[in-house]
Design an enzyme around this catalytic site. Structure first.
Site, PDB file in Angstrom:
ATOM      1  N   LYS A  65       0.767  -1.250   0.037  1.00 12.74           N
ATOM      2  CA  LYS A  65      -0.169  -0.048  -0.051  1.00 12.74           C
ATOM      3  C   LYS A  65       0.808   1.184  -0.069  1.00 12.74           C
ATOM      4  O   LYS A  65       2.038   1.040   0.244  1.00 12.74           O
ATOM      5  CB  LYS A  65      -1.131  -0.225   1.255  1.00 12.74           C
ATOM      6  CG  LYS A  65      -0.126  -0.005   2.510  1.00 12.74           C
ATOM      7  CD  LYS A  65      -1.073  -0.455   3.636  1.00 12.74           C
ATOM      8  CE  LYS A  65      -0.210  -0.270   4.942  1.00 12.74           C
ATOM      9  NZ  LYS A  65      -1.244  -0.803   5.960  1.00 12.74           N
ATOM     10  N   ARG A  97     -10.338  -0.683  15.196  1.00  8.80           N
ATOM     11  CA  ARG A  97     -10.331   0.093  13.942  1.00  8.80           C
ATOM     12  C   ARG A  97     -11.365  -0.464  12.944  1.00  8.80           C
ATOM     13  O   ARG A  97     -12.292  -0.559  13.411  1.00  8.80           O
ATOM     14  CB  ARG A  97      -8.836   0.214  13.258  1.00  8.80           C
ATOM     15  CG  ARG A  97      -8.653   1.161  12.149  1.00  8.80           C
ATOM     16  CD  ARG A  97      -7.237   1.257  11.663  1.00  8.80           C
ATOM     17  NE  ARG A  97      -6.834   0.002  11.145  1.00  8.80           N
ATOM     18  CZ  ARG A  97      -5.409  -0.164  10.371  1.00  8.80           C
ATOM     19  NH1 ARG A  97      -4.679   0.867  10.400  1.00  8.80           N
ATOM     20  NH2 ARG A  97      -5.043  -1.278   9.951  1.00  8.80           N
ATOM     21  N   TYR A 135      16.177  30.361   7.241  1.00  2.60           N
ATOM     22  CA  TYR A 135      14.959  31.198   7.875  1.00  2.60           C
ATOM     23  C   TYR A 135      14.954  31.397   9.626  1.00  2.60           C
ATOM     24  O   TYR A 135      15.335  30.430  10.014  1.00  2.60           O
ATOM     25  CB  TYR A 135      13.503  30.538   7.527  1.00  2.60           C
ATOM     26  CG  TYR A 135      13.393  30.613   6.011  1.00  2.60           C
ATOM     27  CD1 TYR A 135      13.261  31.638   5.255  1.00  2.60           C
ATOM     28  CD2 TYR A 135      13.195  29.454   5.244  1.00  2.60           C
ATOM     29  CE1 TYR A 135      12.940  31.568   3.854  1.00  2.60           C
ATOM     30  CE2 TYR A 135      12.841  29.289   4.011  1.00  2.60           C
ATOM     31  CZ  TYR A 135      12.854  30.570   3.236  1.00  2.60           C
ATOM     32  OH  TYR A 135      12.572  30.535   2.023  1.00  2.60           O
ATOM     33  N   MET A 145      12.158  24.318   2.139  1.00  2.08           N
ATOM     34  CA  MET A 145      11.268  23.601   1.125  1.00  2.08           C
ATOM     35  C   MET A 145      12.184  22.531   0.316  1.00  2.08           C
ATOM     36  O   MET A 145      11.910  21.366   0.187  1.00  2.08           O
ATOM     37  CB  MET A 145      10.431  24.333   0.441  1.00  2.08           C
ATOM     38  CG  MET A 145       9.431  23.359  -0.125  1.00  2.08           C
ATOM     39  SD  MET A 145       8.328  24.435  -1.190  1.00  2.08           S
ATOM     40  CE  MET A 145       7.204  25.143   0.004  1.00  2.08           C
TER      41      MET A 145
HETATM   42  C1  LIG Z   1      -0.355  -2.094   6.865  1.00  2.00           C
HETATM   43  C2  LIG Z   1      -0.931  -3.428   7.337  1.00  2.00           C
HETATM   44  C3  LIG Z   1      -0.221  -4.242   7.591  1.00  2.00           C
HETATM   45  C4  LIG Z   1       1.327  -4.153   7.173  1.00  2.00           C
HETATM   46  O1  LIG Z   1       1.902  -3.724   8.574  1.00  2.00           O
HETATM   47  P1  LIG Z   1       3.448  -3.615   8.634  1.00  2.00           P
HETATM   48  O2  LIG Z   1       3.531  -3.491  10.167  1.00  2.00           O
HETATM   49  O3  LIG Z   1       4.039  -2.672   8.060  1.00  2.00           O
HETATM   50  O4  LIG Z   1       3.834  -5.076   8.632  1.00  2.00           O
HETATM   51  C5  LIG Z   1      -0.947  -5.580   7.826  1.00  2.00           C
HETATM   52  N1  LIG Z   1      -2.098  -5.598   8.077  1.00  2.00           N
HETATM   53  C6  LIG Z   1      -2.824  -4.364   7.774  1.00  2.00           C
HETATM   54  C7  LIG Z   1      -4.451  -4.372   8.118  1.00  2.00           C
HETATM   55  C8  LIG Z   1      -2.416  -3.267   7.563  1.00  2.00           C
HETATM   56  O5  LIG Z   1      -3.099  -2.385   7.482  1.00  2.00           O
END
Ligand SMILES: *Cc1c(COP(=O)(O)O)cnc(C)c1O
Length: 392
Positions: free
Chosen positions: A56, A155, A284, A332
């Site tokens: 992801k 969640r 800055y 930046m």
């Molecule tokens: C992002 C995610 C993972 C992976 O988590 P890591 O700690 O990066 O291994 C696994 N399961 C779900 C549901 C996630 O959202």
């Protein structure tokens, strides 16, 4: 996006060769290290447990178009993404492996896309499952779905106490096929395993109930990277591994489990060098004022590239194999370092922000610790403006 495949630079200094890399700043990604990490993980997984590579957020900022095919070639069995759109992008790259969408599906229009692109959604509630089934009612196809059970993350998902009735409900709906049932840990990266065990007990209880009701989903899973590294009894049918693929340990106490190699390095060039008189402010707000003549090197990378501004005066960079102090507010597109003790520093020299230079290395963990964040956030903060350069 694979921009170029330059000859493999053996050290940061070699990148200073202008025929190799002309960019002001870039990310180098070592696909051989990814393959190595996956080999380590596959050896570690309990017998029968498959590896789901979590890609992801553009593969945690590494560039999914290079990471996903390499992960599959190295032995991952399936992929996980956060959104349908991320899944569609993988299909458009020609990837045929199973893809699970971890996030919630919010629009009915997405259901059509899930079918078209052969993506497995996560269903979190009976209501959602009903909408899916009804939307698919005029179709002859069946959609494989995975059910998310909340065992303590609070969640997404249906509470573990209602898991049995949720699975039973979806099982009798037409047009849906339960391809998996999973949960997610809230505290797997903490040294105290107490709450991870509580969640695992809830999961085990659910599995017992499902088996007693003759509902045995083909794929049970609960482990993220931290749980995968900490306890092999958590592996089940597959492990959903993100961070560890990219070579980082989720917590210091899990660092020695496997020999993982960080696959990403961030480098930038010096663009100008000047010596300032005592009493001169830098950047800055003049947060740094020299108390002596200081040789300042300007480096062509800033917070718009993903170097957190909060690292101002906490950042060290590597130059000629040495740790160098950063001075003045990070801006930046540029930041300044104090190179007073180095001879003849020239524009074009390469500075390592994350990664290895000689004996020294700086990791995403170091940045995270300095600013009270986590390495996951550091990795996915690097912007598209930084070219990704892949070596295999
Ligand atoms: C992002 C995610 C993972 C992976 O988590 P890591 O700690 O990066 O291994 C696994 N399961 C779900 C549901 C996630 O959202």
């Amino acid at each position: 996006m694979v921009l170029s495949r330059p000859p493999r630079p053996r050290s940061a200094r070699q990148c200073a060769d202008p025929t190799v890399l002309e960019q002001r700043a870039w990310i180098e990604i070592d696909l051989a290290a990814l393959t190595h990490n996956i080999g380590q993980l596959k050896n570690w997984l309990a017998p029968g447990c498959k590896l789901m590579a979590v890609v992801k957020a553009d593969a945690y900022g590494h560039g999914v178009s290079a990471i996903a095919p390499t992960a599959l070639a190295a032995g991952a069995s399936s992929l996980a993404v956060a959104t349908s759109q991320e899944g569609i992008e993988l299909r458009q790259l020609g990837i045929t492996a199973p893809i699970l969408v971890l996030g919630a599906v919010n629009q009915a229009a997405e259901i059509e896309q899930l079918l078209t692109f052969d993506l497995q959604p996560t269903l979190c509630t009976p209501q959602q499952a009903l909408i899916f089934s009804e939307t698919l009612s005029c179709r002859s196809q069946t959609l494989g779905v995975q059910l998310n059970i909340d065992t303590g993350m609070s969640r997404l998902g249906t509470d573990w106490q209602s898991a049995l009735s949720f699975v039973q409900f979806v099982d009798q709906l037409p047009h849906l096929h339960i391809a998996g049932v999973y949960s997610h840990f809230a505290t797997a990266d903490e040294p105290d395993p107490h709450f991870m065990k509580v969640q695992h007990d809830r999961f085990k209880q659910m599995v017992t109930q499902l088996r007693a009701a003759n509902l045995c989903p083909p794929c049970l899973h609960i482990a993220n990277s931290a749980a995968t590294l900490s306890d092999r009894t958590l592996h089940y049918d597959q492990a959903r591994v993100g961070l560890a693929l990219y070579g980082l340990a989720p917590a210091p106490h899990l660092r020695d489990r496997l020999s993982l190699r960080p696959i990403l390095q961030v480098r930038a060039r010096i663009t100008q060098v000047k010596t300032i008189a005592p009493g001169t402010g830098v950047s800055y707000g003049h947060k740094f004022v020299s108390d002596r003549p200081v040789k300042v090197a300007v480096v062509g990378i800033g917070y718009a590239d993903g170097v957190p501004r909060l690292l101002t005066h906490k950042l060290k960079v590597l130059l000629r194999g040495q740790k160098i102090t950063q001075i003045g507010a990070i801006t930046m597109d540029q930041l300044m370092i104090d190179v007073s003790h180095l001879e003849n520093v020239q524009p074009g020299e390469v500075v390592t922000l994350l990664g290895q230079d000689g004996e020294q290395s700086i990791g995403a963990d170091d940045w995270a610790e300095a600013i009270g964040s986590i390495s996951w956030e550091i990795l996915c903060s690097f912007k598209q403006r930084l070219p990704r350069i892949y070596r295999s």
